[in-house]
Motif scaffolding. Structure first.
Motif, PDB file in Angstrom:
ATOM      1  N   PHE A   9       0.819  -1.214   0.000  1.00  0.00           N
ATOM      2  CA  PHE A   9       0.000   0.000   0.000  1.00  0.00           C
ATOM      3  C   PHE A   9       0.851   1.262   0.000  1.00  0.00           C
ATOM      4  O   PHE A   9       0.471   2.261  -0.593  1.00  0.00           O
ATOM      5  CB  PHE A   9      -0.955   0.002   1.194  1.00  0.00           C
ATOM      6  N   ARG A  13      -0.147   4.467  -2.358  1.00  0.00           N
ATOM      7  CA  ARG A  13      -0.916   5.476  -1.609  1.00  0.00           C
ATOM      8  C   ARG A  13      -0.892   6.831  -2.320  1.00  0.00           C
ATOM      9  O   ARG A  13      -1.920   7.485  -2.469  1.00  0.00           O
ATOM     10  CB  ARG A  13      -0.364   5.606  -0.201  1.00  0.00           C
ATOM     11  N   VAL A  31      -5.004   9.460   2.900  1.00  0.00           N
ATOM     12  CA  VAL A  31      -5.457   8.253   2.215  1.00  0.00           C
ATOM     13  C   VAL A  31      -5.319   7.095   3.197  1.00  0.00           C
ATOM     14  O   VAL A  31      -4.243   6.840   3.724  1.00  0.00           O
ATOM     15  CB  VAL A  31      -4.631   7.984   0.936  1.00  0.00           C
ATOM     16  N   ALA A  38      -8.888   1.759  -1.014  1.00  0.00           N
ATOM     17  CA  ALA A  38      -8.297   3.004  -0.513  1.00  0.00           C
ATOM     18  C   ALA A  38      -9.421   4.027  -0.338  1.00  0.00           C
ATOM     19  O   ALA A  38     -10.295   4.165  -1.204  1.00  0.00           O
ATOM     20  CB  ALA A  38      -7.261   3.532  -1.486  1.00  0.00           C
TER      21      ALA A  38
END
Length: 45
Positions: A9, A13, A31, A38
């Motif tokens: 992630f 992101r 985020v 997300a």
């Protein structure tokens, strides 16, 4: 959508945030989430 196999992630992101800003026209404050979903905290003032 991201077709990258098993992304972490952290690297996605920033890209997710830029996509959210472009789609919404708002500033993305944060985020949250993971590789599957997300969620952006938007500032639409």
């Amino acid at each position: 959508m991201n077709t990258q196999y098993a992304p972490r992630f952290g690297p996605i992101r920033g890209r997710a945030g830029r996509a959210m800003a472009q789609a919404s026209g708002c500033e993305v404050k944060e985020v949250l989430g993971d590789q599957a979903l997300a969620v952006g905290v938007l500032d639409c003032d």
